[in-house]
Design an enzyme around this catalytic site. Structure first.
Site, PDB file in Angstrom:
ATOM      1  N   ALA A 108      38.026   3.355   8.895  1.00 28.37           N
ATOM      2  CA  ALA A 108      37.998   4.650   9.589  1.00 28.37           C
ATOM      3  C   ALA A 108      38.492   5.778   8.691  1.00 28.37           C
ATOM      4  O   ALA A 108      38.071   6.926   8.829  1.00 28.37           O
ATOM      5  CB  ALA A 108      38.850   4.565  10.848  1.00 28.37           C
TER       6      ALA A 108
ATOM      7  N   ASP B 178      49.768   4.380  10.909  1.00 28.92           N
ATOM      8  CA  ASP B 178      48.693   3.391  11.072  1.00 28.92           C
ATOM      9  C   ASP B 178      49.124   2.038  10.504  1.00 28.92           C
ATOM     10  O   ASP B 178      48.418   1.427   9.698  1.00 28.92           O
ATOM     11  CB  ASP B 178      47.406   3.890  10.397  1.00 28.92           C
ATOM     12  CG  ASP B 178      46.160   3.157  10.906  1.00 28.92           C
ATOM     13  OD1 ASP B 178      46.213   2.568  12.008  1.00 28.92           O
ATOM     14  OD2 ASP B 178      45.134   3.169  10.204  1.00 28.92           O
TER      15      ASP B 178
END
Length: 309
Positions: A24, A149
């Site tokens: 991503a 993340d």
């Protein structure tokens, strides 16, 4: 279809050779540094263009890249960023040390980690995070960095001749950079299964958001299962789950696994819904992990034997 980037010379210096990862956040290529006689490097293109977004985002990118470069110099558990720039398409890129190893994600999928291996890896990851959370001096100010993340695919495990199994954290600062342009609540960035309740809300995050994600990951490292499960993989389902579903316990998920109660308690406390109920710093987590790594030798040996049976 062949990749048009292969063979491309970036910034008169880095020749792209092979696509080695996509996600991503962007695409990663193995490249060689022509200026240094062909030394291998990794080049990551971020999945945004700073075109039409004025200089503010470019300044932000440069600050994030500079900070990440300083981080990698400060901790062996963070992948080093050596250079950065913006290509002719206005796409930002990082140049990082090229490391051959396995993603922690791949390792967990193969089999559950033994307790000694888990403790060693979790400690190394925590040391990298502590370095970032403690902050880096930039232009006279301390600039703490929240990863945003934390997940197994952002951990790289390499075999080092001096250190043995060495874990390095990837992608510091990238989530914040990508999120910096636009309304946070409309432009969620992160990984749904690992995001804290406050991250799902698009709030400004502190170190305790990383602690929640670390808790999810540590549970998975030991059991091979996720502490939270959803009926569908939608944002709405994960939002509800992170906010209201109690995490599964080790007894539910892996009843036969002999995990010390203190380790279970530590991980479950990281998964608390409210940031104030979690460990307040990575230092608190390290204290527990290191107590097992440096504890009483006889007790330690007995525990290791139990896990190696």
């Amino acid at each position: 279809m062949s990749d048009p980037n292969i063979g491309r010379l970036l910034g008169q210096r880095y020749q792209l050779q092979e696509l080695i990862g996509t996600g991503a956040m962007g695409r990663v290529y193995r490249a060689k540094d022509i200026l240094l006689g062909g030394v291998p490097v990794a080049v990551k293109f971020l999945s945004l263009s700073i075109q039409n977004k004025k200089m503010r985002l470019q300044d932000r990118f440069e600050r994030e890249a500079k900070t990440c470069a300083l981080l990698g110099q400060k901790s062996i558990h963070i992948v080093r960023v050596m250079d950065y720039g913006v290509d002719e398409n206005n796409t930002p890129f990082y140049v990082m040390e090229y490391l051959q190893g396995d993603s922690l994600n791949q390792i967990i999928r193969q089999k559950n980690l033994s307790l000694p291996r888990f403790l060693s890896m979790a400690r190394q990851i925590s040391l990298g995070l502590k370095c970032a959370h403690d902050g880096i001096p930039v232009d006279g100010a301390i600039y703490p960095i929240i990863h945003r993340d934390i997940k197994p695919s952002n951990m790289l495990v390499i075999q080092d001749p001096s250190f043995g199994e060495l874990v390095k954290v990837l992608d510091f600062g990238i989530a914040k950079l990508l999120q910096s342009n636009g309304d946070q609540t409309k432009y969620y960035l992160g990984t749904l299964a690992y995001s804290s309740p406050e991250q799902m809300e698009g709030k400004e995050l502190d170190n305790r958001a990383d602690i929640y994600s670390l808790g999810v990951m540590m549970f998975e490292m030991l059991t091979g299962e996720m502490p939270l499960v959803t009926p569908t993989h939608s944002f709405g389902a994960w939002y509800k789950t992170h906010h209201s579903q109690p995490p599964r316990t080790f007894a539910e998920v892996a009843p036969g696994l002999p995990i010390p109660q203190e380790v279970q308690n530590l991980i479950m406390s990281c998964l608390a819904k409210a940031p104030s109920d979690r460990p307040q710093s990575i230092g608190d987590i390290l204290q527990v992990l290191e107590s097992f790594l440096t504890g009483d030798k006889a007790v330690e040996d007995e525990m290791w034997q139990q896990f190696e049976k």
